[in-house]
Design a protein around this motif. Structure first.
Motif, PDB file in Angstrom:
ATOM      1  N   SER A   1       0.814  -1.233   0.000  1.00 60.69           N
ATOM      2  CA  SER A   1       0.000   0.000   0.000  1.00 60.69           C
ATOM      3  C   SER A   1       0.837   1.267   0.000  1.00 60.69           C
ATOM      4  O   SER A   1       0.506   2.236  -0.686  1.00 60.69           O
TER       5      SER A   1
ATOM      6  N   ASP B   1      -5.341  -3.080  -6.013  1.00 59.49           N
ATOM      7  CA  ASP B   1      -5.759  -4.210  -5.176  1.00 59.49           C
ATOM      8  C   ASP B   1      -6.508  -5.245  -6.015  1.00 59.49           C
ATOM      9  O   ASP B   1      -6.255  -6.451  -5.908  1.00 59.49           O
TER      10      ASP B   1
ATOM     11  N   LEU C   1      -2.879  -5.879  -2.828  1.00 56.12           N
ATOM     12  CA  LEU C   1      -2.064  -4.969  -2.013  1.00 56.12           C
ATOM     13  C   LEU C   1      -1.348  -5.670  -0.869  1.00 56.12           C
ATOM     14  O   LEU C   1      -0.449  -5.109  -0.255  1.00 56.12           O
TER      15      LEU C   1
END
Ligand code: NDP
Length: 392
Positions: free
Chosen positions: A317, A354, A359
């Motif tokens: 992330s 994602d 992620l």
């Protein structure tokens, strides 16, 4: 003599570092790196009698070589040469290249057990666990240079991190702090590029107005100090005099105050573990008169909410967040998207990354970090295209 290298010597933090070095007579400069500003790089290399001057761009090699002809200063060029700069022997390194380009030389310096003064916040945001592991594996020291993190570091001297309840980073609120919310959509890069207190480059000043800079700093604090997301708070403090507050389990709060001048945290890292005189303005609280604090409005500053989400999610992330924020800023500066489009662009990039890649897997190497960075930039550019069509 201490051997010192400065990566990003021609930038704002680099110049402040050189200013401090020029006041010392106990330092030998090993390597200075720069980018396109080779006139300044050559001038600084001669002034500081550096052993090596490195430009990040191959095409700048010949002109830099010409500028340094007859000086005996070695010249190198290209991203590989910048990364290798970290392998040259030094006792202390300033890592102040902007962006992902700063990762490789910082890692290289840590692999040599060097003390690294870390200004390049992208390193911790994109590759925090890797960076900290590299430092541990080689007995290297990382010293924070961001003023807020230096402030926390100083407040923690002699303390046990386990006794910390919360850490609060202060934020000026940036150039648009007092604008009505409904007017923010119309803010231009010029409006957002004026900082009330700090004299910094355009990109970091706009990041202050959007609080993406503070969001990066929150993630940096999480990675560097090993704090849980819930332990890190942000407080709006328009005067930029208190840089950070550390609250302990016994109710005590240690604050760090000082004039807003990057030469303080840089000088602290240079003198660490001691304190020596620094050429920064002394604080006159009676003249300042009043220090104000307020909780940030998360609707006005959605970047802060994104930082919490990034810390909780972990994995890739941070690298995706950083890359998307860079693309968002590029497009805002180019007037392709509005000021308020930057946060949705970053959020949508995180979601799409994602869905497409995932992620959760943390990058396992520097090459992995750069691959995530490249893919996130590709996705963010697509998202920016969509937002641009919505605008026009
Ligand atoms: P600047 O943009 O002023 O300087 C960046 C430096 O990096 C310059 O020396 C530039 O060279 C060099 N550079 C640019 N691109 C590359 C590249 N691809 N490869 C190698 N070198 C490159 O940045 P700042 O000094 O403001 O910030 C540096 C870092 O420190 C950033 O990560 C920032 O977030 C952080 N920071 C900055 C603070 C500040 O007060 N400015 C405060 C705290 C942290 P050239 O100019 O010759 O092209």
């Amino acid at each position: 003599m201490r051997r010192v290298s400065v990566f990003g010597a021609t930038g704002s933090v680099g110049e402040s570092t050189l200013d401090l070095l020029s006041r010392r007579n106990d330092i030998a400069v090993a390597v200075l790196t720069g980018g396109r500003n080779i006139a300044r790089l050559a001038e600084a290399a001669m002034q500081h009698q550096a052993e090596v001057a490195v430009t990040a761009y191959e095409e700048c090699y010949a002109p830099l070589k010409d500028l340094l002809a007859g000086t005996g200063i070695e010249v190198a060029a290209g991203p590989g040469a910048v990364a290798e700069a970290g392998l040259r022997p030094a006792d202390w390194v300033m890592s102040a290249i902007v962006g992902a380009a700063g990762l490789a030389p910082g890692f290289a310096a840590l692999s040599q057990g060097t003390t690294v003064a870390l200004a390049n916040k992208e390193s911790l945001v994109t590759a925090g666990p890797l960076l900290m592991a590299e430092a541990r594996a080689h007995g290297a020291t990382i010293l924070p240079v961001d003023s807020e993190h230096s402030a926390v570091f100083q407040a923690l001297a002699g303390e046990n991190i386990a006794a910390v309840e919360t850490v609060t980073l202060t934020a000026s609120g940036g150039g648009l702090r007092d604008w009505p919310l409904e007017k923010l959509a119309q803010a231009t890069p010029e409006d957002a590029g004026k900082h009330p207190n700090w004299d910094m480059g355009q990109r970091i000043t706009i990041d202050s107005a959007s609080m993406f800079n503070k969001a990066m700093e929150v993630i940096e604090a999480h990675e560097f100090f090993g704090l849980a997301p819930s332990q890190i708070a942000v407080l709006i403090h328009p005067q930029s005099v208190v840089h950070a507050l550390v609250a302990f389990q016994d109710g005590a709060v240690m604050g760090h105050l000082g004039a807003p001048d990057m030469r303080h945290p840089i000088g602290y890292a240079l003198n660490w573990p001691h304190r020596s005189a620094l050429p920064v303005a002394r604080l006159d609280l009676a003249r300042i008169g009043r220090l104000e604090f307020a909780d940030p409005d998360l609707v006005r500053y959605p970047a802060l909410g994104l930082a919490q989400a990034v810390m909780r999610r972990g994995g890739a992330s941070g690298a995706v967040f950083n890359a998307a924020k860079e693309i968002a800023l590029d497009h805002f500066i180019a007037r392709n998207i509005g000021f308020l489009d930057m946060a949705p662009l970053v959020e949508q990039t995180l979601d799409r990354f994602d869905a497409a890649v995932g992620l959760d897997r943390a990058p396992g190497s520097l090459a992995d970090v750069l691959a995530v960075d490249a893919e996130a930039r590709r996705i963010a550019t697509q998202v920016a295209g969509g937002l641009r069509r919505t605008m026009s």
